[in-house]
Design a protein around this motif. Structure first.
Motif, mmCIF file in Angstrom:
data_model
loop_
_atom_site.group_PDB
_atom_site.id
_atom_site.type_symbol
_atom_site.label_atom_id
_atom_site.label_comp_id
_atom_site.label_asym_id
_atom_site.label_seq_id
_atom_site.Cartn_x
_atom_site.Cartn_y
_atom_site.Cartn_z
ATOM 1 N N ASP A 198 -5.446 -1.399 -5.265
ATOM 2 C CA ASP A 198 -4.951 -1.911 -4.000
ATOM 3 C C ASP A 198 -5.939 -2.927 -3.444
ATOM 4 O OD1 ASP A 198 -3.471 -2.336 -1.781
ATOM 5 O OD2 ASP A 198 -3.345 -0.240 -1.165
ATOM 6 N N GLU A 199 -5.578 -4.176 -3.488
ATOM 7 C CA GLU A 199 -6.416 -5.272 -3.010
ATOM 8 C C GLU A 199 -7.843 -5.205 -3.548
ATOM 9 O OE1 GLU A 199 -5.687 -6.927 0.538
ATOM 10 O OE2 GLU A 199 -3.671 -6.126 0.720
ATOM 11 N N THR B 274 0.828 -1.192 0.000
ATOM 12 C CA THR B 274 0.000 0.000 0.000
ATOM 13 C C THR B 274 0.868 1.249 0.000
ATOM 14 O OG1 THR B 274 -1.678 -1.198 1.210
ATOM 15 C CG2 THR B 274 -1.802 1.197 1.272
ATOM 16 N N GLU C 91 -7.080 1.150 -0.866
ATOM 17 C CA GLU C 91 -7.368 0.013 0.007
ATOM 18 C C GLU C 91 -8.406 0.438 1.041
ATOM 19 O OE1 GLU C 91 -4.363 -2.741 2.505
ATOM 20 O OE2 GLU C 91 -4.204 -0.613 2.864
#
Ligand SMILES: Nc1ncnc2c1ncn2[C@@H]1O[C@H](COP(=O)(O)OP(=O)(O)OP(=O)(O)O)[C@@H](O)[C@H]1O
Ligand SMILES: Nc1ncnc2c1ncn2[C@@H]1O[C@H](COP(=O)(O)OP(=O)(O)OP(=O)(O)O)[C@@H](O)[C@H]1O
Ligand SMILES: [Mg+2]
Ligand SMILES: [Mg+2]
Lengths: 269, 358, 309, 412, 260
Positions: free
Chosen positions: A171-172, A48, A95
């Motif tokens: 992000d994810e 991140t 995220e």
């Protein structure tokens, strides 16, 4: 990797939070034009942070890049504002969703097109996002805060797509999404990548998925890149297989049968 | 290289649970308290006591109280001035109406009444949150301002609505000279500071913080919002009330409701934010910043002016003081948004790493 | 009956004047989630600028027509407020992106001190006059209906009309434009807003400029009512219950809140005050606001406070 | 080492009340400068002074007091704020610094037997209220029974001070007293004036300060209350109060405790402003609050002079010595004329029993452009005030467990 | 190793929950038996989290009732639920951001603290001893979760994955009889998931804690659960052993898709 143009070049960056916490210790990575690059690693590895450094969202977290450089299409971007980057086509999906709680799903999506001016284009984009995520369409008038976790995740992804980016930092993206939606998200990635030539940098825990769709991967560990290589290579690497794909030493193991806590082999340290 | 915790191994959780787990901190604070009690009396003059130290101590105490409510429990309150006033006037009424009541008991009774009023005005917090609550607590502030001005009984029927006390003494010792007053306030501060520190690192303190950070989750793990919020209001207003009584009795001697006006409430809130929300130490830093800095600027500027040959007029001086003070507030916030206490701990952390950069 | 109506009307007018100040709070809060403690100081600063420019323009530029002088002064003062907005953004806000509300509140306190000091240094701390030709004499209406007639302050009437117009314009701006949506997004989450390309810096400058102009209009009206001097900044305190009652995020709420508070406090002071010794209007306003909050914790028109796990 | 008498000054040149505080402070400073420039000091003792801005806030005032009191062995403090006065009243006796609160402060402190260090010279609020009532009574032909009189006051100890006296007089004279408090600083007074409009009192007494005064006048205009029937105390009837109301305030009348300038003003124009030493703008010299500041300074200077007459001419006086000077001040017309103050203030003489010295004032009316005197000096009626003072002073003494000073102590 | 599944401990009967027009749950019934691992699965927005919210009193369902150990409630109150021994973790991280890891987990033990506010202020003998005892328990949990290094870090600064562990730690500190877990493994990689599974199984085995688990990773769900409920659009479309559910037509269509 050298055969394609490098659009994003991260060169030995160091990131410090709060003036004292050194988190990235010289991370370098490259993303080629129209590539899909995966950034893998355990909790706290610094994925991140790397993405934040690229999209210049570190400042709000009281972090700063103290060393190294980041170039986008040959231009140094460390001192640009996040808005400038979006104008250059780089957009990040943060995220933890970060939907605008008080805005409805549709309003959330519309804010994503802030940098777009063409009404027709915006409407078309909106339609596209609703097509990707029909669930959002049914919830379009709900305030984002009152939608389920997965719906918020879809909203965050859809919102980023509304700006017609040419490079997306994800992000994810799969977090909290149901399996078919995860599949769907990666299909969208593939789709955009192929049809609209969008470049992707994806930080992901779902290694399986990520390596299935990515061309290239970096594995991070405590603030450093410890391994990188083409996706096929990583997929077949024994260590990666064991620790990230769960297929080390032959068959996939049942979660029930993992008998003891693993002490992960660290590449460094 | 000197500020390290290396080699200090904790052999029990108790040791790790000390107020200051690092030995240097522990000694540092003890030394500071010792200095305050023993060394300061040798160096301070009357002006220092009366204009700087005593106000600083009392307002630190008040800020400490406010910090419990605002910093630890997250209930933004702008009614602290009112709670100080309740403390002051309640203590005053006990003091003048009950023959022979010891000073300390009067002051504590002030605290008790402030607690009651605090709990009462804390009730809206069960429903109203954040800035909305802040403004709602202003209702307490303005109501108390009004009540102490209008209801003569509170001021022992004084015509102009002012109250005054004199001839203070504790256990037969007079509290009259600046030094005595200083030591008196300092003792209060040390005792209350210690108690408050104990509270905030105990279960109740964690309840407050849990409510502050996320009240729904707190209630899911069994914390009762009502109990947590009202107890924070109670503890906070008790301390604030005692501080108010001290402010009136020890610092002013004679006062009117304006001494506890809404400006005071704002001042206390700002001490807490600037010093560091949720930090006992921060309350002291904040009080020091807001009490001492303007005075310091005011004292230093003419000197600076005379050095470069400008005579600064009174008005220009005050305005310059405001400008500099405002700019400093902003500057400190930019350097460390979480307040001076955080700045302090970051500095310590750097010291710990020193001489290595990271 | 006549008197009751008079009080009612007086309350409505006073309420409109509060709304004007309240509006400044709402604008900035809505657009950045910052509770701008400096709004009062901005009102004072703007009014000081306007008053002094109106004095200086005829003096140094030789423009004698009061209308022209006032106009130029207004424009210059607006320019000053733009400058303030820019400086605030450049020196303060941009360094505090993504910080908590309390931190930002504190920063605006710093700005308050700064503006108070600076304003009086530049423009002086005496009483100054703003004379934009507001009618001062009272208007008698319905003399045939009520004994003694209904007395309405013309000055307040004009002020109320201006306030209403301003609110209407701003409502349209915020509700109907895409900037309005972006502003709400910024208030919700600075970082996410940045991440999708909303330029916080520009947005903040715009909003503070608008708030500066609102402060200027408020300062001009209050200033011509009271004379321009330091106490003007305290009207902010009277406007707080209005903001809260109407809801921190609602432009129309500022108006409705103003009307309710204005009427409530005047009626209470006039009809209740005498029984308890008077001087109750200020706390009554706050208690009234509190009463409404107990029913609707987010104010009448405020966005619902979201707490969800 | 040159002999210097230090005068601490606690003005307010900033904050909400600055427009009224500044002219006062300028008058005060100019007079001190004048003494040095014209007379070379007090019997050769040069005056030095330092200002510390209180912004009319009590805690700042206390800080300033502490700061300045340390600069010399004692000095006269004049905080021009009732709030600060209350706080300093507690501190003055231990620090041995006399307080002059000319025209403000605690009314009962004119009782010198209880308030040894307070000197509300030239009239307390009780005196002020009494004078207005006398004037009104006279205007009404001696009988104001059944009349309605409203007091619109600053809701603070300052504004509340006159109430006991007015109540006393209401009982005696049979008028109706309506109390209308205005929350400080007084920017919003609509409700108050609606009440005035409803009750239609025969007179309105205005006890305001700062912006409250002009706001009150403007509201009076807006509600159509005749300004001719409004009477202000001396803090409500100066130039800043009416300046930006202008024509509309025509007819408004208020107390004034100073007379027109005369010689001292001329002296200031030549010796101070003439030498570019003036503190404020030259056109302010001679205005109401300026004169008030000037007279306040003059009283302080004369107290020192008086003290020197006992403790040694040409010496620097301590706080205690000055206190004696204040308590034994006798400024008759001749003495005043000699000082150039003959027209600007009334003669006064203090004693241990009477710390007020004189209690007379005049009224002046605003004609839209300037103030014009409309009455002669009126003296407050001591037969009403004295018992009130005694009653309240006794109460204070009882609360503080003080005993009245003995005649012997008075001699010291 | 065969574990003994006991009687029904938690019984959800005909729960319906609406938010304005949105029907989050429609007539849902299922039960949880003592000592079992019960999973709830379903597509996004199916109502899984809402179900947990009903069980522990955050939401009040319009219809239906919940029976816990024989006691029936038509709505639960958060505090009661906690006292009865039901703990949970949150999907959207509901940690106390300003507090350190230790303090966060310590809050989980607050219900067990006996000393009153005065004793805490003075920190005299019993209060201090009590605090220490609880601290020891918490340290065990911290060791267990391998977050020793972050003990004193404010949780707001931790990476997402570690925050999820702290969330779990806090729930564990309550020593619950029933543990409700809302997507505890989101944001973890495979290895971390394995650890987490091991962990859940251990808790389940050693303390006999009953577990209700929401999870999107089918591998995990199918491997470790004893029984699975499937929700779709607020309705129950399947319930049974993993094998059964995996082969249920409706479930495949609505949720699993063809790949599983
Ligand atoms: N705002 C912050 N302040 C201080 N430290 C931080 C902050 N954000 C992250 N860190 C630290 O930086 C390190 C890396 O965090 P990061 O969030 O980049 O990890 P990650 O790889 O994204 O992990 P995850 O997969 O859990 O999201 C962690 O040790 C974390 O404690
Ligand atoms: N407080 C609320 N107000 C309005 N609607 C709500 C609220 N809570 C949940 N919903 C709606 O109810 C439905 C179910 O939500 P829930 O959070 O239970 O889904 P979920 O099954 O947990 O999904 P996910 O896997 O995405 O987390 C969703 O459509 C959501 O938008
Ligand atoms: Mg991460
Ligand atoms: Mg969910």
């Amino acid at each position: 990797m050298s055969d394609k143009n490098i659009v994003l070049n991260v060169n030995g960056i160091e990131v410090i939070y709060n003036h004292v916490i050194l988190v990235l210790k010289g991370v370098s990575l490259q993303v080629p034009e129209q590539g899909i690059v995966a950034l893998l690693g355990g909790n706290g590895a610094g994925k991140t942070t790397t993405l934040r450094a690229i999209s210049n969202l570190l400042k709000g977290e009281r972090g700063e890049v103290t060393k190294g450089s980041i170039e986008f299409r040959g231009e140094r971007i460390e001192n640009l504002s996040p808005a400038d980057l979006v104008n250059r086509g780089v957009v990040q999906v943060m995220e933890g969703r970060h939907c605008f709680a008080h805005l409805t799903i549709e309003e959330n999506l519309m804010t994503g097109s802030y940098t777009r001016t063409d009404k027709g284009e915006i409407a078309a984009n909106l339609e596209k996002v609703y097509n990707y995520f029909p669930r959002l369409k049914t919830r379009r008038t709900s305030q984002a805060a009152y939608t389920s976790g997965g719906e918020q995740q879809m909203c965050a992804i859809g919102r980023a797509l509304m700006s017609n980016p040419n490079m997306v930092l994800l992000d994810e993206p799969s977090m909290g999404l149901a399996p078919q939606i995860v599949e769907e998200v990666f299909n969208i990635v593939k789709d955009l990548n192929e049809k609209e030539k969008v470049t992707f940098l994806i930080a992901e825990q779902n290694t399986n998925m990520a390596l299935k769709y990515a061309d290239y991967g970096y594995i991070m560990e405590s603030g450093r890149v410890v391994m990188d290589g083409a996706a096929e290579y990583l997929r077949t690497n024994e260590d990666v297989k064991e620790f990230y794909l769960g297929v080390g030493g032959g068959e996939r193991k049942s979660f029930k049968d993992v008998k003891s806590y693993k002490r992960r082999k660290r590449w460094l340290a | 290289m000197f500020y390290r915790e290396n080699g200090q191994f904790k052999t029990s959780y108790n040791a790790d649970q000390q107020i200051f787990p690092i030995a240097q901190d522990r000694w540092g604070v003890l030394l500071l308290v010792a200095l305050a009690f023993i060394a300061v009396p040798f160096v301070a003059d009357e002006y220092m006591y009366r204009a700087i130290l005593i106000p600083f101590l009392i307002l630190s105490l008040a800020a400490l109280g406010v910090n419990i409510l605002v910093g630890y429990c997250g209930q933004i309150s702008l009614g602290s001035g009112a709670f100080m006033a309740v403390g002051a006037y309640a203590a005053y009424n006990f003091f003048v109406r009950v023959e022979g009541l010891p000073l300390i008991v009067s002051l504590l009774m002030g605290g008790v009444f402030a607690t009651l009023v605090g709990i009462f005005f804390g009730i809206p917090s069960l429903r109203v949150k954040g800035l909305y609550l802040a403004v709602a607590t202003l209702a307490a502030q303005f109501f108390c301002d009004w009540a102490f001005l209008r209801i003569k009984w509170f001021t022992n029927d004084s015509a102009s609505g002012t109250a005054s006390v004199s001839d203070l003494s504790v256990f037969g010792l007079p509290v009259q000279t600046p030094l005595q007053k200083y030591l008196f306030c300092l003792s209060f501060l040390v005792v209350f500071g210690l108690l408050a520190k104990n509270l905030v690192r105990s279960a109740i303190g964690r309840e407050w913080m849990a409510i502050r950070d996320m009240d729904v989750a707190a209630s899911v793990i069994g914390i009762r919002p009502m109990y947590a919020k009202l107890s924070a209001f109670a503890v906070s207003s008790f301390i604030v009330g005692v501080a108010g009584a001290l402010w009136a009795f020890v610092h002013l001697g004679s006062w009117e409701p304006a001494a506890f006006s809404v400006d005071r409430s704002f001042q206390l809130l700002f001490m807490v934010i600037l010093g560091g929300m949720g930090s006992i130490m921060g309350s002291f830093f904040g009080a020091a910043f807001i009490v001492i800095l303007p005075i310091a600027i005011n004292l230093v500027l003419p000197l600076l002016g005379s050095m470069v040959g400008i005579e600064v007029s009174t008005a220009a001086l005050t305005h310059a003081e405001q400008i500099i003070f405002g700019a400093l507030i902003v500057w400190f916030l930019i350097v460390e948004p979480h307040g001076l206490a955080k700045l302090w701990s970051v500095a310590k952390q750097k010291l710990r790493l020193w001489p290595f950069p990271h | 009956m006549g008197f009751f109506l008079e009080t009612l009307i007086g309350g409505l007018m006073a309420g409109m004047l509060y709304s004007l100040v309240a509006l400044g709070f709402v604008l900035i809060y809505k657009a950045s989630g910052v509770f701008n403690f400096a709004q009062g100081a901005m009102v004072l600063f703007a009014a000081l600028a306007m008053a002094r420019f109106a004095e200086w323009v005829p003096l140094y530029a030789g423009i004698t027509s009061p209308l022209a002088a006032n106009l130029i002064a207004f424009v210059l003062a607006a320019g000053v407020m733009f400058l303030v907005a820019w400086v605030v953004e450049y020196l303060v806000l941009r360094h505090l992106v993504n910080q908590e509300g309390t931190t930002l509140l504190m920063a605006t306190l710093g700005i308050t001190y700064f503006l108070d000091g600076l304003g009086q240094t530049i423009f002086g701390s005496d009483i100054y006059k703003i004379d934009v030709g507001m009618p001062k004499d009272p208007l008698m209406a319905f003399q045939s209906v009520f004994e003694g007639g209904l007395l309405i302050s013309q000055e307040d009437l004009v002020a109320a009309v201006i306030a209403a117009a301003l609110v209407a314009a701003l409502s349209v701006f915020f509700q109907k434009t895409s900037t309005g949506r972006a502003l709400r997004a910024v208030a919700d989450d600075h970082q996410a807003a940045q991440s999708i390309g909303i330029p916080l810096n520009r947005i903040w400058v715009i909003v503070w400029c608008v708030a500066g102009v609102v402060a200027l209009v408020a300062g001009m009206i209050w200033g011509s009512k009271l004379g321009v001097q330091f106490s003007l900044s305290t009207v902010a305190l009277r406007a707080l219950p209005v903001v809260i009652l109407g809801g921190l995020t609602s432009v129309p709420g500022a108006i409705i809140g103003g009307l309710i508070i204005g009427v409530g406090e005047k009626l209470s002071e006039v009809f209740l005050g005498p029984y308890v010794g008077g001087g109750i209007e200020i706390w009554f306003a706050y208690v009234l606001a509190l009463g409404f909050l107990l029913i609707r914790p987010q104010g009448l028109f405020g966005e619902k406070i979201i707490d969800r796990v | 080492q040159a002999k210097e008498q230090f005068f601490p000054v606690l003005p307010y040149r900033t904050g909400a009340y600055a427009p009224n505080g500044v002219p006062w402070a300028n008058g005060y400073a100019d007079y001190l400068k004048l003494i040095n420039a014209r007379d070379g000091g007090i019997n050769g003792v040069k005056i030095t002074f330092e200002e510390c801005d209180t912004a009319y806030a009590t805690d700042r005032g206390v800080e300033c007091y502490e700061r300045l009191k340390g600069k010399a062995q004692g000095g006269i403090f004049q905080p021009l704020s009732t709030g600060i006065t209350f706080a300093l009243t507690e501190k003055a006796p231990t620090d041995k610094n006399p307080l002059i609160t000319g025209g403000y402060g605690r009314s009962e402190s004119s009782d010198g037997q209880v308030f040894k260090w307070n000197f509300p010279l030239q009239g307390t609020y009780w005196s002020g209220a009494d004078i207005i009532m006398q004037h009104i009574t006279k205007k009404e032909g001696g009988n104001i029974k059944g009349k309605k009189i409203a007091l619109v006051y600053h809701d603070s100890p300052y504004g509340k001070e006159p109430i006991p006296l007015l109540q006393e007089r209401a009982k005696m004279q049979g008028f109706d007293l309506q109390l209308l408090p205005v929350t400080a600083p007084g920017v919003e007074q609509k409700a108050t004036w609606l009440q005035v409009r409803q009750a239609r009192p025969d007179y309105v007494l205005l006890w305001g300060w700062g912006v409250m005064n002009s706001a009150a006048l403007k509201e009076a205009v807006a509600t159509g209350y005749p300004r001719e029937k409004m009477y202000g105390v001396w803090w409500s009837a100066a130039e800043p109060d009416v300046k930006d109301v202008g024509e509309a305030a025509k007819g408004y009348t208020g107390l004034v405790a100073t007379g027109e300038g005369g010689k001292v003003i001329a002296d200031i124009k030549t010796h101070v402003h003439g030498k570019k030493q003036g503190t404020g703008p030259a056109e302010e010299v001679g205005t109401t609050l300026y004169n008030r500041g000037l007279v306040s300074a003059a009283l302080a200077v004369e107290a020192v002079r008086q003290a020197q007459s006992r403790y040694g001419k040409g010496k620097v006086m301590t706080g205690e010595q000055i206190r004696w000077g204040l308590e034994n001040l006798t400024l008759d017309q001749k003495a005043l004329d000699k000082l150039g103050l003959g027209t600007v203030m009334q003669p006064l003489s203090t004693s241990c029993l009477d710390h007020e010295g004189s209690r007379s004032a005049r009224l002046h009316t605003w004609d839209g452009k300037k103030w014009n005197y409309v009455s002669d000096w009126i003296e407050a009626d001591t037969s009403i005030i004295k018992p009130l003072v005694k009653q309240y002073a006794d109460k204070y003494a009882a609360e503080k467990k003080l005993t009245r000073r003995t005649p012997a102590d008075c001699q010291s | 190793m065969s574990k003994v599944i006991g009687d029904v401990i938690l019984d959800v009967q005909n729960i319906s929950l609406r938010f304005g027009g949105v029907k989050a749950l429609t007539d849902i019934s299922f039960n949880v038996k003592e000592h079992e691992i019960r999973s709830i699965i379903g597509p996004n927005g199916a109502g899984k989290s809402s179900m947990l919210n009903c069980i522990n009193g955050v939401y009040t369902p319009q219809e239906g009732s919940i029976t816990f150990r024989g006691q029936t409630f038509d709505h639960m109150n958060s505090r009661q639920v906690a006292e009865m021994g039901i703990a949970r973790t949150f999907q959207n991280l509901a940690l106390f951001k300003g507090m350190s890891v230790i303090d966060n987990i310590m809050t989980g033990r607050n219900l067990k603290i006996k000393s009153n506010i005065l004793m805490q202020a003075l920190r005299v003998g019993p209060a201090a001893r009590e605090e220490e005892a609880h601290r020891e328990k918490v340290e065990h949990i911290i060791d267990f979760l391998e977050i020793q290094a972050f003990r004193k870090t404010p949780v707001g600064q931790l990476p997402y994955g570690l925050q999820k562990r702290v969330d779990l730690g806090r729930a564990l500190a309550m020593e619950p009889q029933v543990l409700l877990l809302d997507e505890p493994m989101a944001g973890m990689n495979l290895e971390e998931k394995q650890d987490m599974c091991r962990f859940i199984l251990d808790v389940n085995d050693e303390f006999g804690t009953t577990i209700v688990l929401i999870e999107h990773d089918m591998g995990v769900v199918m491997d470790i659960s004893d029984r699975v409920v499937v929700l779709d659009y607020g309705k129950k479309i399947g319930d049974g052993e993993p094998e059964e559910v995996r082969n249920n037509e409706d479930v495949i269509r609505a949720y699993l898709g063809t790949s599983h």
